[in-house]
Structures are given as structure tokens and as C-alpha cells.
Design a protein around this motif. Structure first.
Motif, PDB file in Angstrom:
ATOM      1  N   GLY A  12      46.407  31.819  48.502  1.00  0.00           N
ATOM      2  CA  GLY A  12      47.098  31.539  47.255  1.00  0.00           C
ATOM      3  C   GLY A  12      46.680  32.381  46.068  1.00  0.00           C
ATOM      4  N   GLY A  13      45.695  33.243  46.246  1.00  0.00           N
ATOM      5  CA  GLY A  13      45.288  34.080  45.125  1.00  0.00           C
ATOM      6  C   GLY A  13      46.325  35.140  44.811  1.00  0.00           C
ATOM      7  N   GLY A  14      46.096  35.849  43.719  1.00  0.00           N
ATOM      8  CA  GLY A  14      47.026  36.902  43.352  1.00  0.00           C
ATOM      9  C   GLY A  14      46.820  37.353  41.929  1.00  0.00           C
ATOM     10  N   LEU A  15      47.800  38.103  41.444  1.00  0.00           N
ATOM     11  CA  LEU A  15      47.779  38.637  40.092  1.00  0.00           C
ATOM     12  C   LEU A  15      48.759  37.843  39.239  1.00  0.00           C
ATOM     13  N   VAL A  16      48.304  37.409  38.079  1.00  0.00           N
ATOM     14  CA  VAL A  16      49.147  36.616  37.196  1.00  0.00           C
ATOM     15  C   VAL A  16      48.825  36.983  35.749  1.00  0.00           C
ATOM     16  N   GLN A  17      49.795  36.843  34.891  1.00  0.00           N
ATOM     17  CA  GLN A  17      49.562  37.103  33.479  1.00  0.00           C
ATOM     18  C   GLN A  17      48.865  35.919  32.821  1.00  0.00           C
ATOM     19  N   ALA A  18      48.178  36.190  31.748  1.00  0.00           N
ATOM     20  CA  ALA A  18      47.514  35.124  30.994  1.00  0.00           C
ATOM     21  C   ALA A  18      48.544  34.076  30.599  1.00  0.00           C
ATOM     22  N   GLY A  19      48.137  32.815  30.741  1.00  0.00           N
ATOM     23  CA  GLY A  19      49.038  31.706  30.473  1.00  0.00           C
ATOM     24  C   GLY A  19      49.791  31.223  31.692  1.00  0.00           C
TER      25      GLY A  19
ATOM     26  N   HIS B 280      44.525  14.031  55.271  1.00  0.00           N
ATOM     27  CA  HIS B 280      45.114  14.074  56.616  1.00  0.00           C
ATOM     28  C   HIS B 280      45.182  15.498  57.154  1.00  0.00           C
ATOM     29  N   LYS B 281      45.299  16.465  56.237  1.00  0.00           N
ATOM     30  CA  LYS B 281      45.394  17.865  56.637  1.00  0.00           C
ATOM     31  C   LYS B 281      44.077  18.608  56.466  1.00  0.00           C
ATOM     32  N   ASN B 282      43.021  17.902  56.071  1.00  0.00           N
ATOM     33  CA  ASN B 282      41.739  18.557  55.777  1.00  0.00           C
ATOM     34  C   ASN B 282      41.940  19.757  54.851  1.00  0.00           C
ATOM     35  N   THR B 283      42.726  19.547  53.837  1.00  0.00           N
ATOM     36  CA  THR B 283      43.087  20.623  52.913  1.00  0.00           C
ATOM     37  C   THR B 283      42.822  20.197  51.474  1.00  0.00           C
ATOM     38  N   VAL B 284      42.349  21.152  50.694  1.00  0.00           N
ATOM     39  CA  VAL B 284      42.140  20.918  49.275  1.00  0.00           C
ATOM     40  C   VAL B 284      42.890  22.000  48.508  1.00  0.00           C
ATOM     41  N   TYR B 285      43.412  21.625  47.363  1.00  0.00           N
ATOM     42  CA  TYR B 285      44.172  22.541  46.530  1.00  0.00           C
ATOM     43  C   TYR B 285      43.511  22.655  45.159  1.00  0.00           C
ATOM     44  N   LEU B 286      43.695  23.781  44.531  1.00  0.00           N
ATOM     45  CA  LEU B 286      43.249  23.964  43.160  1.00  0.00           C
ATOM     46  C   LEU B 286      44.444  24.471  42.362  1.00  0.00           C
ATOM     47  N   GLN B 287      44.993  23.595  41.554  1.00  0.00           N
ATOM     48  CA  GLN B 287      46.094  23.976  40.679  1.00  0.00           C
ATOM     49  C   GLN B 287      45.502  24.530  39.393  1.00  0.00           C
ATOM     50  N   MET B 288      45.832  25.772  39.090  1.00  0.00           N
ATOM     51  CA  MET B 288      45.250  26.444  37.931  1.00  0.00           C
ATOM     52  C   MET B 288      46.370  26.773  36.954  1.00  0.00           C
ATOM     53  N   ASN B 289      46.307  26.163  35.783  1.00  0.00           N
ATOM     54  CA  ASN B 289      47.305  26.385  34.737  1.00  0.00           C
ATOM     55  C   ASN B 289      46.655  27.046  33.537  1.00  0.00           C
ATOM     56  N   SER B 290      47.474  27.587  32.672  1.00  0.00           N
ATOM     57  CA  SER B 290      46.988  28.228  31.436  1.00  0.00           C
ATOM     58  C   SER B 290      45.860  29.201  31.743  1.00  0.00           C
ATOM     59  N   LEU B 291      46.086  30.048  32.713  1.00  0.00           N
ATOM     60  CA  LEU B 291      45.032  30.961  33.150  1.00  0.00           C
ATOM     61  C   LEU B 291      44.675  31.958  32.060  1.00  0.00           C
ATOM     62  N   LYS B 292      43.393  32.316  32.053  1.00  0.00           N
ATOM     63  CA  LYS B 292      42.858  33.252  31.070  1.00  0.00           C
ATOM     64  C   LYS B 292      42.248  34.448  31.809  1.00  0.00           C
ATOM     65  N   PRO B 293      42.149  35.586  31.134  1.00  0.00           N
ATOM     66  CA  PRO B 293      41.519  36.737  31.796  1.00  0.00           C
ATOM     67  C   PRO B 293      40.108  36.424  32.313  1.00  0.00           C
TER      68      PRO B 293
ATOM     69  N   GLN C 217      41.128  36.447  45.963  1.00  0.00           N
ATOM     70  CA  GLN C 217      41.019  37.088  44.648  1.00  0.00           C
ATOM     71  C   GLN C 217      42.065  36.533  43.690  1.00  0.00           C
ATOM     72  N   VAL C 218      41.603  36.171  42.509  1.00  0.00           N
ATOM     73  CA  VAL C 218      42.489  35.779  41.411  1.00  0.00           C
ATOM     74  C   VAL C 218      42.257  36.757  40.264  1.00  0.00           C
ATOM     75  N   THR C 219      43.319  37.398  39.827  1.00  0.00           N
ATOM     76  CA  THR C 219      43.234  38.343  38.726  1.00  0.00           C
ATOM     77  C   THR C 219      44.220  37.926  37.649  1.00  0.00           C
ATOM     78  N   VAL C 220      43.699  37.746  36.434  1.00  0.00           N
ATOM     79  CA  VAL C 220      44.528  37.333  35.306  1.00  0.00           C
ATOM     80  C   VAL C 220      44.555  38.479  34.304  1.00  0.00           C
ATOM     81  N   SER C 221      45.737  39.002  34.064  1.00  0.00           N
ATOM     82  CA  SER C 221      45.874  40.120  33.135  1.00  0.00           C
ATOM     83  C   SER C 221      46.176  39.606  31.727  1.00  0.00           C
ATOM     84  N   SER C 222      45.685  40.349  30.757  1.00  0.00           N
ATOM     85  CA  SER C 222      45.890  39.929  29.354  1.00  0.00           C
ATOM     86  C   SER C 222      47.187  40.470  28.795  1.00  0.00           C
TER      87      SER C 222
END
Length: 123
Positions: A8-15, A74-87, A118-123
Motif C-alpha cells: 500500500g505504500g507509494g508517492l502522494v502529495q502533502a495533504g 479473522h484475516k490476521n491483517t492490520v491496516y494503517l489509514q494515513m490522512n493529512s500526510l506531511k513530507p 516506502q511512503v513518500t510525501v511530496s511538498s
């Protein structure tokens, strides 16, 4: 053997937002906790969000109010929802699972790490 795999990682803009997933598989009796860590270049690995099988969660001060950890037991899975991402959230994010296994007839708790995403947040 136990495998822990993040995605689920990737490149995203700030916010922007991203959702990370972490799945544990193998001869698991139960999972006590599945936590998220991150490591930025030149920095130590730090705990971002911790979640127990009972449903309690704790967050680093830097992500409180922006990140949410939730589990599908049940799925032995954990999620991390990340909002308002910052650089400054840019890092490799790792999942750690503390699992109960039966080894040579004895139950014990073991810690496993995923390979990171990898999570990359661009400004």
C-alpha cells in the motif's frame, strides 16, 4: 514459518491519504499485537501505531488525529489509514507482528517483521 507482508505504500502529495496493509500468515495460533513502525533516512526506527488483539491502540504524538490503525482479526491483517500526510511522514513503514506459535509442543510468542513499504510525501 510465519510471513508478514506489507503493501500500500507509494508517492502522494502533502495533504493526501494512503492506506497500508499488513497480513500475517503461517502456522499461527493467535496474534497478540500488530504494530506499525517507520524509519526515515538517517533516523532510528520509531513506533507509529500499536494495536492489540483486544482492540486497544496507541499512536505516536506526531500522527495522532491523522493516522488510524484497525485490524481484521479473522484475516490476521492490520491496516494503517494515513490522512493529512506531511513530507515528514516520508519513511519506510514496517509492520511487526507478535504471534503465538507452537514450537516443539510448547506455545511461545515470537516477533516477526515485514519487508517494509516506502511512503513518500511530496511538498
Amino acid at each position: 514459518q510465519v510471513q508478514v507482508v506489507e503493501s500500500g505504500g507509494g508517492l502522494v502529495q502533502a495533504g493526501g491519504s494512503l492506506r497500508l496493509s499488513c497480513a500475517a500468515s503461517g502456522s499461527i495460533v493467535s496474534i497478540n499485537a500488530m504494530d506499525w513502525y517507520r524509519q526515515a533516512p538517517g533516523k532510528q526506527r520509531e513506533l507509529v501505531a500499536a494495536g492489540t488483539s483486544g482492540g486497544s491502540t496507541n499512536y505516536a504524538d506526531s500522527v495522532k488525529g491523522r493516522f488510524t490503525l484497525f485490524r481484521d482479526n479473522h484475516k490476521n491483517t492490520v491496516y494503517l489509514q494515513m490522512n493529512s500526510l506531511k513530507p515528514e511522514d516520508t519513511a519506510v513503514y514496517y509492520c511487526n507482528a507478535k504471534v503465538v506459535l507452537t514450537v516443539w509442543g510448547t506455545k511461545g510468542t515470537y516477533s516477526y517483521w515485514g519487508q517494509g513499504t516506502q511512503v513518500t510525501v511530496s511538498s
